[in-house]
Design a protein around this motif. Sequence first.
Motif, PDB file in Angstrom:
ATOM      1  N   ILE A 170     -13.916   0.965  31.079  1.00  0.00           N
ATOM      2  CA  ILE A 170     -13.518   1.643  29.851  1.00  0.00           C
ATOM      3  C   ILE A 170     -11.956   1.233  29.779  1.00  0.00           C
ATOM      4  CG2 ILE A 170     -12.780   3.758  29.023  1.00  0.00           C
ATOM      5  CD1 ILE A 170     -15.641   3.927  31.486  1.00  0.00           C
ATOM      6  N   TYR A 171     -11.426   0.823  29.069  1.00  0.00           N
ATOM      7  CA  TYR A 171     -10.422   0.573  28.895  1.00  0.00           C
ATOM      8  C   TYR A 171      -9.951   1.108  27.412  1.00  0.00           C
ATOM      9  CZ  TYR A 171     -11.228  -4.015  30.962  1.00  0.00           C
ATOM     10  OH  TYR A 171     -11.634  -4.694  32.123  1.00  0.00           O
ATOM     11  N   PHE A 172      -8.419   1.723  28.100  1.00  0.00           N
ATOM     12  CA  PHE A 172      -8.006   2.544  27.025  1.00  0.00           C
ATOM     13  C   PHE A 172      -6.165   2.944  27.249  1.00  0.00           C
ATOM     14  CE2 PHE A 172      -5.538   7.109  26.466  1.00  0.00           C
ATOM     15  CZ  PHE A 172      -6.766   7.453  25.643  1.00  0.00           C
ATOM     16  N   SER A 173      -5.531   2.346  26.267  1.00  0.00           N
ATOM     17  CA  SER A 173      -4.319   2.801  25.674  1.00  0.00           C
ATOM     18  C   SER A 173      -3.339   2.921  24.821  1.00  0.00           C
ATOM     19  CB  SER A 173      -4.068   0.511  26.056  1.00  0.00           C
ATOM     20  OG  SER A 173      -2.411   0.587  25.539  1.00  0.00           O
ATOM     21  N   THR A 174      -2.474   2.928  24.298  1.00  0.00           N
ATOM     22  CA  THR A 174      -1.748   2.953  23.122  1.00  0.00           C
ATOM     23  C   THR A 174      -1.105   1.846  22.800  1.00  0.00           C
ATOM     24  OG1 THR A 174       0.361   2.797  24.049  1.00  0.00           O
ATOM     25  CG2 THR A 174      -0.610   4.840  24.070  1.00  0.00           C
ATOM     26  N   PRO A 178      -6.941  -2.835  23.687  1.00  0.00           N
ATOM     27  CA  PRO A 178      -6.535  -2.021  24.744  1.00  0.00           C
ATOM     28  C   PRO A 178      -7.203  -3.380  26.085  1.00  0.00           C
ATOM     29  CG  PRO A 178      -8.893  -1.203  24.137  1.00  0.00           C
ATOM     30  CD  PRO A 178      -7.640  -1.877  23.099  1.00  0.00           C
ATOM     31  N   THR A 179      -6.181  -3.141  27.166  1.00  0.00           N
ATOM     32  CA  THR A 179      -6.896  -4.255  28.464  1.00  0.00           C
ATOM     33  C   THR A 179      -6.378  -3.686  29.462  1.00  0.00           C
ATOM     34  OG1 THR A 179      -3.839  -4.895  28.236  1.00  0.00           O
ATOM     35  CG2 THR A 179      -5.146  -6.071  26.477  1.00  0.00           C
ATOM     36  N   THR A 180      -5.945  -2.281  29.412  1.00  0.00           N
ATOM     37  CA  THR A 180      -6.221  -1.819  30.811  1.00  0.00           C
ATOM     38  C   THR A 180      -7.063  -0.942  30.928  1.00  0.00           C
ATOM     39  OG1 THR A 180      -3.258  -0.684  30.253  1.00  0.00           O
ATOM     40  CG2 THR A 180      -4.908   0.676  31.307  1.00  0.00           C
ATOM     41  N   LEU A 181      -7.807  -1.412  32.269  1.00  0.00           N
ATOM     42  CA  LEU A 181      -9.029  -0.473  32.800  1.00  0.00           C
ATOM     43  C   LEU A 181      -8.480   0.725  33.484  1.00  0.00           C
ATOM     44  CD1 LEU A 181     -12.121  -1.019  33.343  1.00  0.00           C
ATOM     45  CD2 LEU A 181     -10.961  -2.428  35.762  1.00  0.00           C
ATOM     46  N   LEU A 182      -8.893   1.779  32.403  1.00  0.00           N
ATOM     47  CA  LEU A 182      -8.828   3.025  33.006  1.00  0.00           C
ATOM     48  C   LEU A 182      -9.561   3.769  33.992  1.00  0.00           C
ATOM     49  CD1 LEU A 182      -7.491   5.546  32.091  1.00  0.00           C
ATOM     50  CD2 LEU A 182      -9.738   6.241  30.940  1.00  0.00           C
ATOM     51  N   TYR A 202      -4.312   6.842  20.251  1.00  0.00           N
ATOM     52  CA  TYR A 202      -4.788   5.395  21.066  1.00  0.00           C
ATOM     53  C   TYR A 202      -6.418   4.444  20.993  1.00  0.00           C
ATOM     54  CZ  TYR A 202      -2.551   9.117  24.462  1.00  0.00           C
ATOM     55  OH  TYR A 202      -1.705   9.219  24.818  1.00  0.00           O
ATOM     56  N   PHE A 203      -5.617   3.146  21.183  1.00  0.00           N
ATOM     57  CA  PHE A 203      -7.377   2.961  21.370  1.00  0.00           C
ATOM     58  C   PHE A 203      -8.395   2.226  22.611  1.00  0.00           C
ATOM     59  CE2 PHE A 203      -3.656   1.883  18.763  1.00  0.00           C
ATOM     60  CZ  PHE A 203      -4.252   1.584  17.454  1.00  0.00           C
ATOM     61  N   TRP A 204      -8.972   2.586  22.160  1.00  0.00           N
ATOM     62  CA  TRP A 204     -10.409   1.630  23.598  1.00  0.00           C
ATOM     63  C   TRP A 204     -11.530   1.502  23.539  1.00  0.00           C
ATOM     64  CZ3 TRP A 204     -15.097   5.561  24.362  1.00  0.00           C
ATOM     65  CH2 TRP A 204     -15.417   6.127  23.362  1.00  0.00           C
ATOM     66  N   LYS A 205     -12.112   0.925  24.148  1.00  0.00           N
ATOM     67  CA  LYS A 205     -12.907  -0.307  24.117  1.00  0.00           C
ATOM     68  C   LYS A 205     -13.893   0.127  25.566  1.00  0.00           C
ATOM     69  CE  LYS A 205     -11.325  -4.302  25.799  1.00  0.00           C
ATOM     70  NZ  LYS A 205     -11.007  -5.590  25.589  1.00  0.00           N
ATOM     71  N   VAL A 206     -15.493  -0.180  25.444  1.00  0.00           N
ATOM     72  CA  VAL A 206     -16.327  -0.525  26.763  1.00  0.00           C
ATOM     73  C   VAL A 206     -17.010  -1.643  26.857  1.00  0.00           C
ATOM     74  CG1 VAL A 206     -18.293   0.924  27.748  1.00  0.00           C
ATOM     75  CG2 VAL A 206     -16.644   2.360  26.132  1.00  0.00           C
ATOM     76  N   ILE A 220     -13.747  -2.492  19.221  1.00  0.00           N
ATOM     77  CA  ILE A 220     -13.097  -1.079  19.358  1.00  0.00           C
ATOM     78  C   ILE A 220     -12.348   0.243  18.819  1.00  0.00           C
ATOM     79  CG2 ILE A 220      -9.769  -0.950  19.378  1.00  0.00           C
ATOM     80  CD1 ILE A 220      -9.956  -4.161  20.115  1.00  0.00           C
ATOM     81  N   SER A 221     -12.745   1.837  19.026  1.00  0.00           N
ATOM     82  CA  SER A 221     -12.135   2.950  18.244  1.00  0.00           C
ATOM     83  C   SER A 221     -10.512   3.394  18.667  1.00  0.00           C
ATOM     84  CB  SER A 221     -13.218   3.063  19.086  1.00  0.00           C
ATOM     85  OG  SER A 221     -13.301   4.351  18.103  1.00  0.00           O
ATOM     86  N   GLU A 222     -10.278   3.573  17.524  1.00  0.00           N
ATOM     87  CA  GLU A 222      -8.612   4.302  17.783  1.00  0.00           C
ATOM     88  C   GLU A 222      -8.956   6.038  16.725  1.00  0.00           C
ATOM     89  OE1 GLU A 222      -5.924   3.635  14.150  1.00  0.00           O
ATOM     90  OE2 GLU A 222      -6.943   1.771  14.578  1.00  0.00           O
ATOM     91  N   PHE A 223      -8.614   6.765  17.787  1.00  0.00           N
ATOM     92  CA  PHE A 223      -8.043   7.994  17.326  1.00  0.00           C
ATOM     93  C   PHE A 223      -6.843   8.262  17.577  1.00  0.00           C
ATOM     94  CE2 PHE A 223      -9.065   8.547  21.687  1.00  0.00           C
ATOM     95  CZ  PHE A 223      -8.346   9.343  22.454  1.00  0.00           C
ATOM     96  N   LYS A 224      -6.451   9.633  17.449  1.00  0.00           N
ATOM     97  CA  LYS A 224      -4.909   9.974  17.329  1.00  0.00           C
ATOM     98  C   LYS A 224      -5.292  11.778  17.758  1.00  0.00           C
ATOM     99  CE  LYS A 224      -0.947  11.896  13.919  1.00  0.00           C
ATOM    100  NZ  LYS A 224      -0.031  11.720  13.249  1.00  0.00           N
ATOM    101  N   THR A 225      -4.354  11.893  18.795  1.00  0.00           N
ATOM    102  CA  THR A 225      -4.190  13.146  19.778  1.00  0.00           C
ATOM    103  C   THR A 225      -3.724  14.396  18.156  1.00  0.00           C
ATOM    104  OG1 THR A 225      -2.093  12.758  20.514  1.00  0.00           O
ATOM    105  CG2 THR A 225      -5.231  12.256  21.474  1.00  0.00           C
TER     106      THR A 225
END
Length: 226
Positions: A170-174, A178-182, A202-206, A220-225
């Motif tokens: 799971i890669y997750f980042s602002t 997203p390049t950070t492996l969560l 936030y942006f994330w991918k699997v 890549i999916s994005e959402f706002k908090t």
Amino acid sequence: MRILTFIVLGLVLFSACKKDSPKAPEKVELIAPAKNSECTPVQSDGENSSIVRFNWKAADHTEDYELQVTNLNTGTVQSKNTSSTIETLSLTKGMPFSWVVVSKNSETTTSTSSDSWLFYNPGSEISHVPFPAELTFPVQGSTAFKDVNNEVSLKWSGKDLDDDIESYGIYFSTENPPTTLLKSTDAGVNELKIEVTSDEVYFWKVVTTDEEGNSSVSSISEFKTR
């Protein structure tokens, strides 16, 4: 009194002549190739390709359909316009694909897309690459609400024709992409809670990996908090 009668008569005639707005075409229900399956081609089309038949149910308020088929390895999109609910395309063997059907009507600029289904066009391969994971929550472009622990749940689903998925990364980042492996999870885990801050995008991918070392990357999916 006579003037009032003319006004009322005019309104009645105007209402009678006014046409209803055209209805938007409705969403198509896909039939075959089945979702997350290996299709059965109609025939071979040379050494590297085969003819695949697509079938869907007719949609109301629709004149034409646009079939869109995407090679998930190359990103190449093939499309065909038709008034029928059956169409064929020549596709590369041994590749994963997605397909959608867009409903159209000449009386309105509104078009409606079906769900997107994934399938595999068989070839001579022994091991199949996993289908890209489907990111199910938060919904793409939506607003996600934090829980009392300032966390949001990421949810996804995966499918492999060999049923040998080993892990999800799971890669997750602002930042996009997203390049950070969560975190990496095993095949039995399809949800991960992550800590977030308010009013942030936030942006994330699997990345899905199977036991043979084959891997695929989701969109890549994005959402706002909130």
